[in-house]
Design a protein around this motif. Structure first.
Motif, PDB file in Angstrom:
ATOM      1  N   GLY A  60       1.981   7.294   4.813  1.00 29.58           N
ATOM      2  CA  GLY A  60       1.092   6.498   3.978  1.00 29.58           C
ATOM      3  C   GLY A  60       1.626   5.101   3.730  1.00 29.58           C
ATOM      4  O   GLY A  60       0.872   4.121   3.747  1.00 29.58           O
ATOM      5  N   VAL A  61       2.921   5.010   3.499  1.00 27.08           N
ATOM      6  CA  VAL A  61       3.538   3.698   3.268  1.00 27.08           C
ATOM      7  C   VAL A  61       3.462   2.860   4.539  1.00 27.08           C
ATOM      8  O   VAL A  61       3.139   1.665   4.493  1.00 27.08           O
ATOM      9  N   LEU A  62       3.727   3.471   5.674  1.00 26.56           N
ATOM     10  CA  LEU A  62       3.663   2.753   6.946  1.00 26.56           C
ATOM     11  C   LEU A  62       2.238   2.305   7.248  1.00 26.56           C
ATOM     12  O   LEU A  62       2.013   1.180   7.708  1.00 26.56           O
ATOM     13  N   LYS A  63       1.262   3.154   6.961  1.00 27.69           N
ATOM     14  CA  LYS A  63      -0.142   2.802   7.188  1.00 27.69           C
ATOM     15  C   LYS A  63      -0.553   1.635   6.288  1.00 27.69           C
ATOM     16  O   LYS A  63      -1.223   0.701   6.748  1.00 27.69           O
ATOM     17  N   GLN A  68      -1.858  -4.165   5.460  1.00 23.00           N
ATOM     18  CA  GLN A  68      -1.619  -5.440   4.791  1.00 23.00           C
ATOM     19  C   GLN A  68      -1.153  -6.512   5.772  1.00 23.00           C
ATOM     20  O   GLN A  68      -1.545  -7.675   5.659  1.00 23.00           O
ATOM     21  N   THR A  69      -0.348  -6.127   6.744  1.00 21.04           N
ATOM     22  CA  THR A  69       0.106  -7.075   7.756  1.00 21.04           C
ATOM     23  C   THR A  69      -1.066  -7.593   8.579  1.00 21.04           C
ATOM     24  O   THR A  69      -1.174  -8.795   8.843  1.00 21.04           O
ATOM     25  N   ALA A  70      -1.961  -6.697   8.977  1.00 21.51           N
ATOM     26  CA  ALA A  70      -3.145  -7.112   9.739  1.00 21.51           C
ATOM     27  C   ALA A  70      -4.033  -8.014   8.903  1.00 21.51           C
ATOM     28  O   ALA A  70      -4.588  -9.006   9.411  1.00 21.51           O
TER      29      ALA A  70
END
Length: 92
Positions: A60-63, A68-70
């Motif tokens: 979940g944190v990675l997703k 947010q990066t995108a």
């Protein structure tokens, strides 16, 4: 005087891993092993491994970080596209 040293000592140990990551990234650039772009990839992978080993990295944190990066990358490119279109007005 000793109490201050004992309170400050654990905080120095918390900084050892981030400083090691910085040393590895900058060392790979300075030694010529990696270009700055490749060293950034090494740093990102190292930061992910540090978070994973500390139990703070989950799916979940990675997703959420990817989303947010995108989103931020999209905003930056929209600003660049808008600036390019705006500069076309002054080309005439």
């Amino acid at each position: 005087m000793r109490k201050k040293i004992r309170i400050f000592q654990p905080k120095l140990s918390w900084l050892a891993i981030p400083f090691a990551l910085i040393f590895i990234v900058l060392g790979s650039i300075i030694s010529g092993v990696a270009s700055p772009t490749e060293a950034a990839g090494i740093g990102a992978l190292g930061a992910m491994l540090i978070a994973w080993s500390g139990g703070k990295l989950s799916g979940g944190v990675l997703k959420e970080a990817t989303r947010q990066t995108a989103f931020i990358t999209t905003m930056v490119f929209l600003i660049l596209i808008g600036a390019s279109i705006f500069s076309l007005v002054f080309r005439v």
